[in-house]
Design an enzyme around this catalytic site. Structure first.
Site, PDB file in Angstrom:
ATOM      1  N   SER A 156       0.854  -1.081   0.031  1.00 51.49           N
ATOM      2  CA  SER A 156       0.034  -0.007   0.011  1.00 51.49           C
ATOM      3  C   SER A 156       0.878   1.266  -0.150  1.00 51.49           C
ATOM      4  O   SER A 156       1.631   1.490  -1.005  1.00 51.49           O
ATOM      5  CB  SER A 156      -0.891  -0.006   1.137  1.00 51.49           C
ATOM      6  OG  SER A 156      -1.847   0.697   1.208  1.00 51.49           O
ATOM      7  N   ASP A 259     -10.372  -3.287  -5.165  1.00 55.10           N
ATOM      8  CA  ASP A 259      -9.555  -2.308  -4.527  1.00 55.10           C
ATOM      9  C   ASP A 259      -9.680  -1.194  -5.280  1.00 55.10           C
ATOM     10  O   ASP A 259      -9.582  -1.177  -6.467  1.00 55.10           O
ATOM     11  CB  ASP A 259      -8.345  -3.003  -4.398  1.00 55.10           C
ATOM     12  CG  ASP A 259      -7.319  -1.849  -3.707  1.00 55.10           C
ATOM     13  OD1 ASP A 259      -7.625  -0.809  -3.313  1.00 55.10           O
ATOM     14  OD2 ASP A 259      -6.000  -2.315  -3.405  1.00 55.10           O
ATOM     15  N   HIS A 289      -8.021  -4.869  -0.948  1.00 53.64           N
ATOM     16  CA  HIS A 289      -7.002  -4.268  -0.530  1.00 53.64           C
ATOM     17  C   HIS A 289      -6.462  -4.652   0.928  1.00 53.64           C
ATOM     18  O   HIS A 289      -7.507  -4.802   1.720  1.00 53.64           O
ATOM     19  CB  HIS A 289      -7.034  -2.562  -0.501  1.00 53.64           C
ATOM     20  CG  HIS A 289      -5.741  -1.957  -0.204  1.00 53.64           C
ATOM     21  ND1 HIS A 289      -4.963  -1.332  -1.208  1.00 53.64           N
ATOM     22  CD2 HIS A 289      -5.266  -1.407   0.997  1.00 53.64           C
ATOM     23  CE1 HIS A 289      -3.997  -0.698  -0.634  1.00 53.64           C
ATOM     24  NE2 HIS A 289      -4.175  -0.816   0.847  1.00 53.64           N
TER      25      HIS A 289
END
Length: 320
Positions: A156, A259, A289
């Site tokens: 991320s 996501d 995610h």
């Protein structure tokens, strides 16, 4: 047709934090991720041979870091950056991810606790990441011992730092064997609020809400990391905006189908491929995610994360 949402993950989503930016504060975001990590205390962490807390150089001073080893023989070295929207996340919240990375690649993993906003805004986290990688590379004999098998990894916001650091390494003459970018942030222009910019990435509309990470939460994260919206065009926060992708390290790029960041991650993989960079992409069918942290509950998440780490291991083993 894409795979449907994994039913196990569908049950987990309501229990996950960071889903309401209207009430979230930097401290509450940090606390909620720490609480999520603490809730797994009853499940023993993946065992490694040793764990050592150390200091590495940052952009403005020493940073906390943690070294994970699975053996004592020469091995690859990987510098790992945790996720959490730049604002949250730390060595504890991503301890299991770092352990799994060490176990499944055989690498010495150095997890770095970079400075976070709003206390330190952009480019603080990037400067810390690049300084840490440069420091570990310069001291590689203390870690895996093989400069030809040196890589970066992150998930991320940490994937964003790994990607931008890989660019900085290329420009500084530090050769990396591989980069592992796990559902990375790659283009923050428009701060996830601009209609025309969002239209470039359909997943921002398709997965705007309901699948843990929301587009509104990404707006919140960017608002804390970037003091000025014009900074979003800087490749040090939006690596998809870099002038050239040529000569970057071979990459493993993972995305998740449900996501909002899916399409910008895929766009980054295509940009690397277009510049002749070897790339393996994992699309994360049925996943959201954050799935690298859900492997204890979801077999689909565990298997997809293992496939990505296996590809990363192969790149590291090949070296430069």
């Amino acid at each position: 047709m894409p795979a449907p949402l994994d039913p196990v993950i569908a049950q987990i989503i309501p229990l996950l934090p960071l889903r309401d930016p209207t009430t979230m504060t930097p401290q509450s975001a940090r606390d909620s991720l720490r609480e999520l990590a603490a809730s797994r205390a009853a499940v023993p962490p993946p065992p490694v041979a040793s764990v050592q807390d150390i200091k590495v150089k940052g952009g403005a001073g020493p940073l906390d870091a943690r070294v994970y080893r699975v053996g004592t023989t020469p091995a690859p070295t990987v510098v790992f950056f945790h996720g959490g929207g730049w604002v949250a996340g730390d060595l504890e919240t991503h301890d299991r991810q770092a352990r799994n990375l060490a176990i499944e690649t055989g690498a010495v993993v150095v997890s770095v606790d970079y400075r976070r906003p709003p206390e330190t805004r952009f480019p603080g986290a990037f400067e810390d990441a690049f300084a840490a990688v440069s420091d570990v590379f310069g001291r590689v004999a203390e870690f895996g011992g093989d400069a030809k098998r040196f890589g970066v990894a992150g998930d991320s916001a940490g994937g964003n730092l790994a990607a931008t650091t890989a660019i900085a390494c290329r420009d500084a003459g530090i050769r990396l064997a591989a980069q592992l970018l796990v559902y990375p942030v790659t283009d923050t222009v428009g701060l996830y609020a601009d209609v025309s910019e969002n239209a470039r990435f359909p997943s921002r509309a398709e997965n705007a809400d309901g699948y843990f990470l929301t587009r509104a939460t990404m707006q919140w994260f960017c608002g804390h990391y970037l003091a000025d919206s014009t900074h979003a065009a800087d490749w040090r926060v939006s690596p998809l905006r870099v002038t050239s992708f040529k000569g970057l390290a071979p990459a493993v790029v993972t995305t998740a189908w449900f996501d909002p960041l899916r399409d910008e991650g895929a766009a980054y993989a295509r940009a690397l491929e277009g510049a002749g960079v070897p790339v393996r992409q994992h699309e994360g069918p049925g996943l959201i995610h954050g799935y690298f942290g859900l492997g204890d509950a979801s077999e689909a998440a565990r298997a997809e994360a293992q496939r990505a780490r296996a590809d990363f291991k192969a790149l590291l083993a090949r070296g430069i």
